[in-house]
Each structure stands twice: as structure tokens, then as C-alpha cells.
Write a protein that holds these residues in place. Structure first.
Motif, PDB file in Angstrom:
ATOM      1  N   GLN A 283       0.851  -1.194   0.000  1.00  0.00           N
ATOM      2  CA  GLN A 283       0.000   0.000   0.000  1.00  0.00           C
ATOM      3  C   GLN A 283       0.887   1.245   0.000  1.00  0.00           C
ATOM      4  OE1 GLN A 283      -3.930   0.639   0.269  1.00  0.00           O
ATOM      5  NE2 GLN A 283      -2.627   2.051  -0.858  1.00  0.00           N
ATOM      6  N   THR A 284       2.013   1.172   0.692  1.00  0.00           N
ATOM      7  CA  THR A 284       2.919   2.313   0.729  1.00  0.00           C
ATOM      8  C   THR A 284       3.459   2.646  -0.658  1.00  0.00           C
ATOM      9  OG1 THR A 284       3.520   1.794   3.014  1.00  0.00           O
ATOM     10  CG2 THR A 284       5.015   3.242   1.812  1.00  0.00           C
ATOM     11  N   ASP A 285       3.792   1.624  -1.432  1.00  0.00           N
ATOM     12  CA  ASP A 285       4.246   1.866  -2.816  1.00  0.00           C
ATOM     13  C   ASP A 285       3.192   2.655  -3.577  1.00  0.00           C
ATOM     14  OD1 ASP A 285       5.541  -1.524  -3.085  1.00  0.00           O
ATOM     15  OD2 ASP A 285       6.617   0.329  -2.589  1.00  0.00           O
ATOM     16  N   ILE A 286       1.936   2.251  -3.410  1.00  0.00           N
ATOM     17  CA  ILE A 286       0.838   2.883  -4.128  1.00  0.00           C
ATOM     18  C   ILE A 286       0.632   4.314  -3.635  1.00  0.00           C
ATOM     19  CG2 ILE A 286      -1.649   2.807  -4.578  1.00  0.00           C
ATOM     20  CD1 ILE A 286      -1.442  -0.278  -4.366  1.00  0.00           C
ATOM     21  N   VAL A 287       0.715   4.498  -2.337  1.00  0.00           N
ATOM     22  CA  VAL A 287       0.539   5.829  -1.767  1.00  0.00           C
ATOM     23  C   VAL A 287       1.651   6.767  -2.249  1.00  0.00           C
ATOM     24  CG1 VAL A 287       0.735   7.109   0.407  1.00  0.00           C
ATOM     25  CG2 VAL A 287      -0.829   5.178   0.228  1.00  0.00           C
ATOM     26  N   ARG A 288       2.871   6.251  -2.275  1.00  0.00           N
ATOM     27  CA  ARG A 288       3.993   7.071  -2.755  1.00  0.00           C
ATOM     28  C   ARG A 288       3.743   7.514  -4.191  1.00  0.00           C
ATOM     29  NH1 ARG A 288       9.021   7.508  -0.983  1.00  0.00           N
ATOM     30  NH2 ARG A 288       8.974   5.600   0.264  1.00  0.00           N
ATOM     31  N   PHE A 289       3.247   6.600  -5.012  1.00  0.00           N
ATOM     32  CA  PHE A 289       2.976   6.965  -6.407  1.00  0.00           C
ATOM     33  C   PHE A 289       1.781   7.909  -6.515  1.00  0.00           C
ATOM     34  CE2 PHE A 289       3.527   6.548 -10.845  1.00  0.00           C
ATOM     35  CZ  PHE A 289       2.265   6.694 -11.385  1.00  0.00           C
TER      36      PHE A 289
ATOM     37  N   ILE B 283      17.750   1.024 -21.383  1.00  0.00           N
ATOM     38  CA  ILE B 283      17.976   1.606 -22.711  1.00  0.00           C
ATOM     39  C   ILE B 283      18.241   3.108 -22.681  1.00  0.00           C
ATOM     40  CG2 ILE B 283      16.498  -0.163 -23.746  1.00  0.00           C
ATOM     41  CD1 ILE B 283      14.404   1.997 -24.234  1.00  0.00           C
ATOM     42  N   GLY B 284      17.981   3.769 -21.559  1.00  0.00           N
ATOM     43  CA  GLY B 284      18.164   5.214 -21.461  1.00  0.00           C
ATOM     44  C   GLY B 284      16.905   5.958 -21.867  1.00  0.00           C
ATOM     45  N   VAL B 285      16.348   6.769 -20.953  1.00  0.00           N
ATOM     46  CA  VAL B 285      15.095   7.472 -21.231  1.00  0.00           C
ATOM     47  C   VAL B 285      15.251   8.406 -22.433  1.00  0.00           C
ATOM     48  CG1 VAL B 285      15.517   9.393 -19.636  1.00  0.00           C
ATOM     49  CG2 VAL B 285      13.159   8.687 -20.159  1.00  0.00           C
ATOM     50  N   GLU B 286      16.477   8.884 -22.676  1.00  0.00           N
ATOM     51  CA  GLU B 286      16.680   9.805 -23.793  1.00  0.00           C
ATOM     52  C   GLU B 286      16.568   9.101 -25.141  1.00  0.00           C
ATOM     53  OE1 GLU B 286      18.911   8.517 -21.820  1.00  0.00           O
ATOM     54  OE2 GLU B 286      20.969   8.618 -22.603  1.00  0.00           O
ATOM     55  N   ASN B 287      16.586   7.769 -25.128  1.00  0.00           N
ATOM     56  CA  ASN B 287      16.488   7.005 -26.368  1.00  0.00           C
ATOM     57  C   ASN B 287      15.090   6.490 -26.660  1.00  0.00           C
ATOM     58  OD1 ASN B 287      19.331   7.182 -26.949  1.00  0.00           O
ATOM     59  ND2 ASN B 287      19.634   5.732 -25.264  1.00  0.00           N
ATOM     60  N   LEU B 288      14.193   6.704 -25.734  1.00  0.00           N
ATOM     61  CA  LEU B 288      12.833   6.196 -25.902  1.00  0.00           C
ATOM     62  C   LEU B 288      12.097   7.019 -26.954  1.00  0.00           C
ATOM     63  CD1 LEU B 288      11.159   3.959 -24.535  1.00  0.00           C
ATOM     64  CD2 LEU B 288      10.333   5.677 -22.937  1.00  0.00           C
ATOM     65  N   ARG B 289      11.376   6.352 -27.833  1.00  0.00           N
ATOM     66  CA  ARG B 289      10.594   7.049 -28.861  1.00  0.00           C
ATOM     67  C   ARG B 289       9.103   6.857 -28.644  1.00  0.00           C
ATOM     68  NH1 ARG B 289      14.386   9.219 -28.768  1.00  0.00           N
ATOM     69  NH2 ARG B 289      16.134   9.326 -30.219  1.00  0.00           N
ATOM     70  N   SER B 290       8.686   5.685 -28.177  1.00  0.00           N
ATOM     71  CA  SER B 290       7.259   5.491 -27.902  1.00  0.00           C
ATOM     72  C   SER B 290       7.076   4.363 -26.910  1.00  0.00           C
ATOM     73  CB  SER B 290       6.480   5.174 -29.182  1.00  0.00           C
ATOM     74  OG  SER B 290       6.757   3.860 -29.627  1.00  0.00           O
ATOM     75  N   LEU B 291       5.957   4.437 -26.207  1.00  0.00           N
ATOM     76  CA  LEU B 291       5.577   3.384 -25.272  1.00  0.00           C
ATOM     77  C   LEU B 291       4.061   3.332 -25.273  1.00  0.00           C
ATOM     78  CD1 LEU B 291       6.239   1.325 -23.030  1.00  0.00           C
ATOM     79  CD2 LEU B 291       6.238   3.222 -21.406  1.00  0.00           C
ATOM     80  N   ASP B 292       3.505   2.175 -25.537  1.00  0.00           N
ATOM     81  CA  ASP B 292       2.049   2.001 -25.552  1.00  0.00           C
ATOM     82  C   ASP B 292       1.694   0.748 -24.781  1.00  0.00           C
ATOM     83  OD1 ASP B 292       2.433   3.433 -28.512  1.00  0.00           O
ATOM     84  OD2 ASP B 292       0.592   3.972 -27.442  1.00  0.00           O
ATOM     85  N   VAL B 293       0.729   0.860 -23.897  1.00  0.00           N
ATOM     86  CA  VAL B 293       0.337  -0.302 -23.101  1.00  0.00           C
ATOM     87  C   VAL B 293      -1.172  -0.428 -23.028  1.00  0.00           C
ATOM     88  CG1 VAL B 293       2.430  -0.207 -21.664  1.00  0.00           C
ATOM     89  CG2 VAL B 293       0.341   0.955 -20.910  1.00  0.00           C
ATOM     90  N   ASP B 294      -1.622  -1.654 -22.864  1.00  0.00           N
ATOM     91  CA  ASP B 294      -3.024  -1.950 -22.581  1.00  0.00           C
ATOM     92  C   ASP B 294      -3.084  -2.635 -21.220  1.00  0.00           C
ATOM     93  OD1 ASP B 294      -3.431  -2.753 -26.010  1.00  0.00           O
ATOM     94  OD2 ASP B 294      -4.301  -1.029 -24.964  1.00  0.00           O
ATOM     95  N   PHE B 295      -4.051  -2.234 -20.424  1.00  0.00           N
ATOM     96  CA  PHE B 295      -4.219  -2.828 -19.102  1.00  0.00           C
ATOM     97  C   PHE B 295      -5.159  -4.019 -19.213  1.00  0.00           C
ATOM     98  CE2 PHE B 295      -1.771   0.336 -17.235  1.00  0.00           C
ATOM     99  CZ  PHE B 295      -2.211   1.592 -17.619  1.00  0.00           C
ATOM    100  N   LYS B 296      -4.679  -5.178 -18.791  1.00  0.00           N
ATOM    101  CA  LYS B 296      -5.454  -6.399 -18.953  1.00  0.00           C
ATOM    102  C   LYS B 296      -6.125  -6.854 -17.662  1.00  0.00           C
ATOM    103  CE  LYS B 296      -4.551  -7.003 -23.276  1.00  0.00           C
ATOM    104  NZ  LYS B 296      -5.612  -6.649 -24.231  1.00  0.00           N
ATOM    105  N   ALA B 297      -5.488  -6.632 -16.545  1.00  0.00           N
ATOM    106  CA  ALA B 297      -6.038  -7.075 -15.264  1.00  0.00           C
ATOM    107  C   ALA B 297      -5.460  -6.185 -14.167  1.00  0.00           C
ATOM    108  CB  ALA B 297      -5.678  -8.543 -15.010  1.00  0.00           C
ATOM    109  N   PRO B 298      -6.179  -6.025 -13.063  1.00  0.00           N
ATOM    110  CA  PRO B 298      -5.691  -5.163 -11.986  1.00  0.00           C
ATOM    111  C   PRO B 298      -4.460  -5.748 -11.300  1.00  0.00           C
ATOM    112  CG  PRO B 298      -8.017  -5.692 -11.678  1.00  0.00           C
ATOM    113  CD  PRO B 298      -7.504  -6.571 -12.773  1.00  0.00           C
ATOM    114  N   VAL B 299      -3.664  -4.867 -10.717  1.00  0.00           N
ATOM    115  CA  VAL B 299      -2.545  -5.270  -9.872  1.00  0.00           C
ATOM    116  C   VAL B 299      -2.957  -5.031  -8.431  1.00  0.00           C
ATOM    117  CG1 VAL B 299      -0.200  -4.651  -9.156  1.00  0.00           C
ATOM    118  CG2 VAL B 299      -0.749  -4.903 -11.583  1.00  0.00           C
ATOM    119  N   ASN B 300      -2.810  -6.044  -7.615  1.00  0.00           N
ATOM    120  CA  ASN B 300      -3.240  -5.982  -6.220  1.00  0.00           C
ATOM    121  C   ASN B 300      -2.065  -5.847  -5.268  1.00  0.00           C
ATOM    122  OD1 ASN B 300      -6.186  -6.640  -6.625  1.00  0.00           O
ATOM    123  ND2 ASN B 300      -5.266  -8.453  -7.552  1.00  0.00           N
ATOM    124  N   ILE B 301      -2.362  -5.340  -4.079  1.00  0.00           N
ATOM    125  CA  ILE B 301      -1.357  -5.311  -3.015  1.00  0.00           C
ATOM    126  C   ILE B 301      -0.913  -6.748  -2.747  1.00  0.00           C
ATOM    127  CG2 ILE B 301      -1.029  -4.841  -0.554  1.00  0.00           C
ATOM    128  CD1 ILE B 301      -3.063  -2.501  -0.955  1.00  0.00           C
ATOM    129  N   GLY B 302       0.383  -6.954  -2.648  1.00  0.00           N
ATOM    130  CA  GLY B 302       0.927  -8.295  -2.432  1.00  0.00           C
ATOM    131  C   GLY B 302       1.428  -8.947  -3.712  1.00  0.00           C
TER     132      GLY B 302
END
Lengths: 143, 176
Positions: A15-21, A65-84
Motif C-alpha cells: 500500500q505504501t508503494d501505491i501511496v507514494r505513487f 535503454i536510457g530514457v533519452e532514447n525512448l521514442r514510444s511506449l504504448d500499453v493496454d491494461f489487462k487485469a488489476p494489480v493488487n497489493i501483495g
């Protein structure tokens, strides 16, 4: 010689990880930190916001890879991530393109469940992947 | 100082003159959403402290996010933001207001996906203006026969000179 992106792992999520974010990103949706709100939404406990998992995923990726080299990032959420949950990140590089841009497909799992799928493209000019000059040879794949 | 404003981009309110409005001009229901319309706009600065905080929350270990020397060695004028740093614009704009503008019910909405195109790395000191626009608004049916509403949004994060540093996208799914 083909390089690869090393897999990664994070967790167990707290939960702390989530709260920090939540504090970092400004997402105070109670679904992510308030047990009563989560139950009201038919979850047993607060769940991580999708952007939390993407943040972890992107950090795993750009630490390599270095953030300065990133050109694109695309994601689809398939299922929730739970505490634990323990989250696993894997990527498969596509065949190298001719223009110095690399692309990879990404899969993020918790146990047998896929929670995120995605794609990324990045510049190969200065990206140093596992298998590049001077790095750990364990991940070298010969053509 | 950061600010946000909402522009639904639809027609003006019916007048308050003495003659009755033609029936076609009386608006009922939620505002009509048109692809390309501006949903909201946000302005914020990319700050060194926030980069560090967000990098920590993301568990990003690269020194480029905290060391100006590392950033300089890699060709950047200051520490680099993490790849999803624009999420921190959440402090400056209201997701609740956005959902209201779109006529979405927060209790039935999940984020289906998200993504970014990077035109140049964000660094501490960048001043961004993010304009969020509607890309599409579609009705679909899930495999289980449930009606879904898919709303796709795009945000262009522009630098003061007008060039776009990052373009973000998000897809919202409202379950019927």
C-alpha cells in the motif's frame, strides 16, 4: 549478434508503494488507498492504479535503454494489480529495423496472469542493451 | 502558477429572449462530443524535485534523473524526467471534471490503455502546456455481450516555443 532486454521484477506491491505513487502523480482516487472505497467498488482491497504499473515498467525499460532514447511506449491494461502482487516484466526485441530504431513487445505478468501488454520503440544509437560491448555476456544471443 | 480550463467546444447556450426557442435549439442531455474538441488544458513546470520524487515512486535507478553531471554526459541540459512524468500533471488538472465533461460515470470507468510518443526528452526546467483533445468516442459490445463506451483522448504537451515534446494518449472504458 542480437541483444536482449533483461527481464525484471518488482514486489510484493505494498500500500505504501501505491501511496507514494499517488502523491507523486496526484491520483487520489480512493480506490487506490481507501479500503472502504475499494470494497464499495467490489474489490477486496485497494488496487494499484494502472499508471503505477506503467511507471515501474517504464523505469525497468529505461534503466536499460536510457530514457533519452525512448521514442514510444504504448500499453493496454489487462487485469488489476493488487497489493501483495509480484510483478514480472519481460520484453522481446523485434527484428532490427534498418533506420536505427528498435522495437519490442512487452508483457507484464503477476503469476500466470497477464496484467499489461505493450510495445515500445527506441533509438538504437546509444542504447546499450545486455549483450552490447563490455556488458554481461550471459545474455548474448548469437545470430 | 499552474492552471487548467475546460472547453467543451460545443454550441452556445439558448438565449433568454422573449420569443420561444425553436425546438431544435433546446439542448437536452449531455453536450455533444466532437472528435478534435479540446477537453481541457493544463500548464505545469517539469521540476527537479518532482522528477526525483516520481523517479523514486517508479523505482527508476538511472542517475540521469538525479545527477546533472550524468545528464550532461548524455547530452541533456539538466536531469531528465522519467518516461511517464507527464502523469504528474494529475496535480494540475481534474480527472473528475474531465469525466463530467465527457459524460462518463466514474464508478463504471476503467483506463483501458495509455501511451506516449516522445519527440524529445523532458528535463528539469521545461514549461509544458498540455492540451487534451477527444480522438474518438465509440460504442462497442464486449465478448460477453456487455455494452461498452470507448473514449480515446490525446494530450499534446507543448514547450513555450510551440514544439510538442511528448504526446500522450489514454483510452477510457465505461461499462454499460
Amino acid at each position: 549478434m542480437t541483444s536482449q532486454i533483461k527481464g525484471g521484477r518488482f514486489g510484493p506491491v505494498t500500500q505504501t508503494d501505491i501511496v507514494r505513487f499517488a502523491g507523486a502523480g496526484g491520483d487520489f482516487n480512493p480506490l487506490h488507498h481507501d479500503p472502504a472505497a475499494a470494497r464499495q467498488a467490489d474489490f477486496e482491497a485497494p488496487i494499484a492504479m494502472g499508471q503505477f504499473t506503467v511507471a515501474l515498467l517504464s523505469a525497468w525499460l529505461t534503466d536499460q535503454i536510457g530514457v533519452e532514447n525512448l521514442r514510444s511506449l504504448d500499453v493496454d491494461f489487462k487485469a488489476p494489480v493488487n497489493i501483495g502482487d509480484v510483478i514480472n516484466f519481460t520484453a522481446e526485441l523485434d527484428v532490427d529495423g534498418p533506420d536505427g530504431t528498435l522495437s519490442a513487445s512487452i508483457r507484464t505478468t503477476v503469476g500466470d496472469t497477464t496484467v499489461v501488454t505493450g510495445r515500445t520503440t527506441f533509438s538504437a544509437e546509444r542504447a546499450t542493451l545486455a549483450g552490447g560491448e563490455g556488458s554481461d555476456a550471459d545474455h548474448l544471443l548469437e545470430d | 502558477m499552474s492552471q487548467s480550463k475546460t472547453d467543451t467546444g460545443h454550441g452556445s447556450e439558448p438565449g433568454t429572449g422573449t420569443s420561444p426557442e425553436p425546438r431544435e435549439n433546446i439542448r437536452t442531455g449531455p453536450p455533444k462530443l466532437v472528435p478534435g474538441m479540446v477537453i481541457d488544458e493544463v500548464r505545469f513546470a517539469v521540476e527537479r524535485g518532482k522528477i526525483r520524487e516520481f523517479a523514486r515512486a517508479s523505482h527508476a535507478g538511472d542517475a540521469i534523473h538525479t545527477s546533472q553531471r550524468e545528464a550532461a554526459e548524455r547530452g541533456l541540459p539538466d536531469v531528465a524526467a522519467t518516461a511517464t512524468h507527464v502523469v504528474a500533471s494529475g496535480h494540475y488538472r481534474s480527472q473528475a471534471e474531465m469525466l463530467t465533461t465527457l459524460g462518463l460515470d466514474i464508478t463504471r470507468v476503467v483506463v483501458g490503455g495509455t501511451g506516449w510518443d516522445y519527440h524529445r526528452p523532458l528535463v528539469a526546467g521545461d514549461e509544458l502546456t498540455g492540451s487534451r483533445t477527444l480522438v474518438s468516442d465509440e460504442a462497442k459490445t464486449s465478448r460477453s455481450g456487455r455494452s461498452l463506451r470507448l473514449v480515446t483522448l490525446k494530450t499534446d504537451y507543448a514547450l513555450p516555443d510551440g514544439t510538442i515534446a511528448v504526446t500522450g494518449r489514454e483510452t477510457l472504458i465505461e461499462r454499460g
